[in-house]
Design an enzyme around this catalytic site. Structure first.
Site, PDB file in Angstrom:
ATOM      1  N   ASP A  48       0.838  -1.209   0.000  1.00 44.22           N
ATOM      2  CA  ASP A  48       0.000   0.000   0.000  1.00 44.22           C
ATOM      3  C   ASP A  48       0.870   1.255   0.000  1.00 44.22           C
ATOM      4  O   ASP A  48       0.665   2.169  -0.800  1.00 44.22           O
ATOM      5  CB  ASP A  48      -0.892   0.036   1.252  1.00 44.22           C
ATOM      6  CG  ASP A  48      -2.133  -0.818   1.126  1.00 44.22           C
ATOM      7  OD1 ASP A  48      -3.046  -0.411   0.409  1.00 44.22           O
ATOM      8  OD2 ASP A  48      -2.181  -1.880   1.758  1.00 44.22           O
ATOM      9  N   GLU A  71      -5.455   7.231   0.104  1.00 49.13           N
ATOM     10  CA  GLU A  71      -5.930   6.517   1.291  1.00 49.13           C
ATOM     11  C   GLU A  71      -4.897   6.496   2.407  1.00 49.13           C
ATOM     12  O   GLU A  71      -5.238   6.574   3.585  1.00 49.13           O
ATOM     13  CB  GLU A  71      -6.318   5.077   0.940  1.00 49.13           C
ATOM     14  CG  GLU A  71      -6.866   4.328   2.142  1.00 49.13           C
ATOM     15  CD  GLU A  71      -7.336   2.927   1.813  1.00 49.13           C
ATOM     16  OE1 GLU A  71      -8.107   2.379   2.621  1.00 49.13           O
ATOM     17  OE2 GLU A  71      -6.938   2.387   0.774  1.00 49.13           O
ATOM     18  N   ASP A 144      -6.507   5.019  -4.501  1.00 50.50           N
ATOM     19  CA  ASP A 144      -6.471   3.889  -3.572  1.00 50.50           C
ATOM     20  C   ASP A 144      -5.376   2.961  -4.076  1.00 50.50           C
ATOM     21  O   ASP A 144      -5.549   2.282  -5.093  1.00 50.50           O
ATOM     22  CB  ASP A 144      -7.815   3.160  -3.529  1.00 50.50           C
ATOM     23  CG  ASP A 144      -7.911   2.204  -2.351  1.00 50.50           C
ATOM     24  OD1 ASP A 144      -6.851   1.807  -1.835  1.00 50.50           O
ATOM     25  OD2 ASP A 144      -9.028   1.850  -1.946  1.00 50.50           O
ATOM     26  N   ILE A 146      -4.093   0.150  -3.006  1.00 51.52           N
ATOM     27  CA  ILE A 146      -4.583  -1.228  -3.075  1.00 51.52           C
ATOM     28  C   ILE A 146      -6.003  -1.231  -2.524  1.00 51.52           C
ATOM     29  O   ILE A 146      -6.200  -1.179  -1.310  1.00 51.52           O
ATOM     30  CB  ILE A 146      -3.708  -2.227  -2.288  1.00 51.52           C
ATOM     31  CG1 ILE A 146      -2.311  -2.331  -2.884  1.00 51.52           C
ATOM     32  CG2 ILE A 146      -4.364  -3.608  -2.300  1.00 51.52           C
ATOM     33  CD1 ILE A 146      -1.428  -3.361  -2.216  1.00 51.52           C
ATOM     34  N   ASP A 147      -6.971  -1.269  -3.399  1.00 50.48           N
ATOM     35  CA  ASP A 147      -8.355  -1.374  -2.987  1.00 50.48           C
ATOM     36  C   ASP A 147      -8.680  -2.861  -2.852  1.00 50.48           C
ATOM     37  O   ASP A 147      -8.553  -3.612  -3.815  1.00 50.48           O
ATOM     38  CB  ASP A 147      -9.261  -0.726  -4.036  1.00 50.48           C
ATOM     39  CG  ASP A 147     -10.724  -0.763  -3.636  1.00 50.48           C
ATOM     40  OD1 ASP A 147     -11.005  -0.718  -2.423  1.00 50.48           O
ATOM     41  OD2 ASP A 147     -11.580  -0.848  -4.529  1.00 50.48           O
ATOM     42  N   THR A 149      -7.529  -4.728   0.271  1.00 51.62           N
ATOM     43  CA  THR A 149      -6.287  -5.229   0.859  1.00 51.62           C
ATOM     44  C   THR A 149      -6.412  -6.675   1.329  1.00 51.62           C
ATOM     45  O   THR A 149      -5.484  -7.468   1.180  1.00 51.62           O
ATOM     46  CB  THR A 149      -5.855  -4.337   2.046  1.00 51.62           C
ATOM     47  OG1 THR A 149      -5.895  -2.975   1.637  1.00 51.62           O
ATOM     48  CG2 THR A 149      -4.454  -4.684   2.501  1.00 51.62           C
ATOM     49  N   HIS A 237     -18.161  -5.051   5.226  1.00 54.67           N
ATOM     50  CA  HIS A 237     -18.076  -3.943   4.279  1.00 54.67           C
ATOM     51  C   HIS A 237     -19.425  -3.615   3.651  1.00 54.67           C
ATOM     52  O   HIS A 237     -19.665  -2.488   3.234  1.00 54.67           O
ATOM     53  CB  HIS A 237     -17.076  -4.276   3.162  1.00 54.67           C
ATOM     54  CG  HIS A 237     -15.667  -4.365   3.650  1.00 54.67           C
ATOM     55  ND1 HIS A 237     -14.632  -4.822   2.864  1.00 54.67           N
ATOM     56  CD2 HIS A 237     -15.110  -4.056   4.847  1.00 54.67           C
ATOM     57  CE1 HIS A 237     -13.506  -4.789   3.547  1.00 54.67           C
ATOM     58  NE2 HIS A 237     -13.774  -4.339   4.761  1.00 54.67           N
ATOM     59  N   SER A 261     -12.913  -5.310  -3.698  1.00 56.50           N
ATOM     60  CA  SER A 261     -12.396  -4.148  -4.420  1.00 56.50           C
ATOM     61  C   SER A 261     -13.296  -3.651  -5.543  1.00 56.50           C
ATOM     62  O   SER A 261     -14.361  -4.191  -5.830  1.00 56.50           O
ATOM     63  CB  SER A 261     -10.997  -4.446  -4.975  1.00 56.50           C
ATOM     64  OG  SER A 261     -11.065  -5.164  -6.192  1.00 56.50           O
ATOM     65  N   LYS A 264     -15.281  -5.192  -8.851  1.00 58.63           N
ATOM     66  CA  LYS A 264     -16.719  -5.390  -9.113  1.00 58.63           C
ATOM     67  C   LYS A 264     -17.206  -4.418 -10.180  1.00 58.63           C
ATOM     68  O   LYS A 264     -18.009  -4.781 -11.038  1.00 58.63           O
ATOM     69  CB  LYS A 264     -17.506  -5.230  -7.810  1.00 58.63           C
ATOM     70  CG  LYS A 264     -17.213  -6.305  -6.767  1.00 58.63           C
ATOM     71  CD  LYS A 264     -18.075  -6.161  -5.537  1.00 58.63           C
ATOM     72  CE  LYS A 264     -17.613  -5.038  -4.628  1.00 58.63           C
ATOM     73  NZ  LYS A 264     -16.300  -5.297  -4.010  1.00 58.63           N
ATOM     74  N   ARG A 278     -23.959  -2.058  -2.833  1.00 56.56           N
ATOM     75  CA  ARG A 278     -23.161  -1.935  -1.602  1.00 56.56           C
ATOM     76  C   ARG A 278     -23.950  -1.089  -0.616  1.00 56.56           C
ATOM     77  O   ARG A 278     -24.074   0.125  -0.781  1.00 56.56           O
ATOM     78  CB  ARG A 278     -21.812  -1.280  -1.909  1.00 56.56           C
ATOM     79  CG  ARG A 278     -20.914  -1.078  -0.682  1.00 56.56           C
ATOM     80  CD  ARG A 278     -19.644  -0.377  -1.089  1.00 56.56           C
ATOM     81  NE  ARG A 278     -18.809  -0.016   0.045  1.00 56.56           N
ATOM     82  CZ  ARG A 278     -17.787  -0.724   0.509  1.00 56.56           C
ATOM     83  NH1 ARG A 278     -17.470  -1.867  -0.072  1.00 56.56           N
ATOM     84  NH2 ARG A 278     -17.077  -0.312   1.530  1.00 56.56           N
ATOM     85  N   ASP A 291     -12.725   4.945  -3.175  1.00 55.85           N
ATOM     86  CA  ASP A 291     -13.306   3.614  -3.354  1.00 55.85           C
ATOM     87  C   ASP A 291     -14.291   3.551  -4.514  1.00 55.85           C
ATOM     88  O   ASP A 291     -14.742   2.454  -4.869  1.00 55.85           O
ATOM     89  CB  ASP A 291     -14.019   3.159  -2.082  1.00 55.85           C
ATOM     90  CG  ASP A 291     -13.059   2.738  -0.991  1.00 55.85           C
ATOM     91  OD1 ASP A 291     -11.980   2.211  -1.323  1.00 55.85           O
ATOM     92  OD2 ASP A 291     -13.376   2.946   0.197  1.00 55.85           O
TER      93      ASP A 291
END
Length: 358
Positions: A48, A71, A144, A146-147, A149, A237, A261, A264, A278, A291
């Site tokens: 990250d 982030e 981001d 690493i979306d 993680t 989440h 992440s 999607k 979501r 995100d």
């Protein structure tokens, strides 16, 4: 006449591809002690930090006046007394320089900060360039590194996500998904996909291994019973139970596809799934702009609609979060309104149960 944001697109593609090279190398050599824990208990890896250092270095070199909403910050790396912090600093420096020092390719330029290494101090400063508070006007990048993680740590889906916003409107979105199959119909085949969208110019996908791009268009949705929801792996989440009730209201019988992440959004844009829903598990949660910025533009340019659970556009001008937007709904234009109606029906049922004390 060159297309709008052509240079920004080039720079973003270069930054994301180099960061993906870094994250893939880290995963192959990952050790447990390279993982730290943020205050919100989500894991953060050395990848990250190093990926954010690389991308911010490239963005700053190419567009020195552009602020960045990222982030991560380097506070955990700066501890003068922690042996773990010292190890992380050393690893971040090595990893970042491994991908910054190779000379520019034919598609890159030296003035993007490529071809030479940086000191640890310079890289920590680059990470902290992501501390911009956001806002309604002007240019800014949302990152981001690493979306997803946890997906990264388990060898599942994750994405390196970068977007350019101008006056709080996403204009460029680039996402790299190292573990996503190039061909969704062949999940055991080649992996590594780059997704690129520029407002008004459409959405494309290309494999990491070539420059051959494919234009993305969301296909017509199947019958409601066959609609597939795209959901987060982690129940913390997004509310799996709420999603299941929405699916039941619509008559959906297909099982959801769960992945980490903004992959999607990428899957939806190429028809590998029909609805990304979501819904936060708590009323106090606020979605972060990094995100959703690049993913939302990708879906819109592929012919879809992205909104909150009330059907309102996502507002990227309220700082580092989406403010009062609650929930995220992404789907093709032919089904999006049906999803919103089903969400409101489920909410009404929940409200009635609370009122009646059931």
């Amino acid at each position: 006449m060159s297309a709008a944001f052509a240079l920004e697109k080039q720079v973003a593609v270069s930054a994301v591809l180099r960061a993906c090279q870094l994250t893939s190398a880290v995963f192959k050599n990952l050790v447990t002690k390279e993982t730290v824990t943020k205050k919100d208990k989500s894991p953060v890896t050395v990848a990250d930090y190093a990926a954010q250092a690389v991308i911010n270095t490239i963005i700053t070199a190419a567009f020195p006046k552009d602020p960045i909403v990222g982030e991560e910050d380097a506070s955990d790396l700066r501890s003068p007394t922690s042996d773990d912090a010292a190890l992380l600093r050393e690893r971040v420096t090595t990893l970042a320089n491994d991908v910054l020092t190779p000379p520019p390719s034919e598609e890159e330029r030296a003035e993007w900060g490529l071809g030479f290494g940086r000191t640890t101090t310079e890289l920590l400063a680059a990470i902290d360039r992501g501390n911009y508070a956001g806002g309604r006007t002007g240019r800014m990048w949302a990152l981001d590194p690493i979306d997803g993680t946890k997906g990264f740590l388990r060898g599942g889906q994750y994405a390196v996500c970068l977007a350019l916003l101008v006056d709080s409107v996403v204009q460029v979105g680039v996402m790299g998904c190292p573990n996503l199959p190039v061909d969704p119909s062949n999940p055991s085949g080649e992996t590594g996909c780059l997704f690129v969208a520029v407002r008004g110019q459409g959405a494309q996908q290309r494999p990491f291994s070539s420059f051959q791009s494919t234009t993305l268009r969301i296909p017509p949705s199947p019958s409601l019973s066959d609609v597939q929801f795209l959901e987060s792996v982690e129940a913390a989440h997004s509310s799996h139970g709420f999603n299941a009730r929405v699916a039941s209201t619509l008559g959906v019988t297909a099982q959801p596809n769960r992945m980490d992440s903004q992959a999607k959004y990428c899957s939806l844009s190429r028809g590998a799934g029909n609805v990304y829903l979501r819904m936060p598990t708590g009323q106090g949660y606020r979605e972060k702009i990094w995100d959703h910025a690049s993913g939302s533009l990708l879906v819109e340019e592929a012919g879809g609609i992205v909104s909150d659970s009330l059907g309102r556009p996502l507002d990227f001008g309220l700082g580092r979060t989406l403010g009062e937007n609650f929930g995220v709904v992404a789907a093709g234009k032919d089904i999006h309104s049906k999803i919103i109606e089903a969400i409101q029906a489920v909410k009404a049922e929940e409200s009635e149960k609370l009122t009646s004390g059931l």
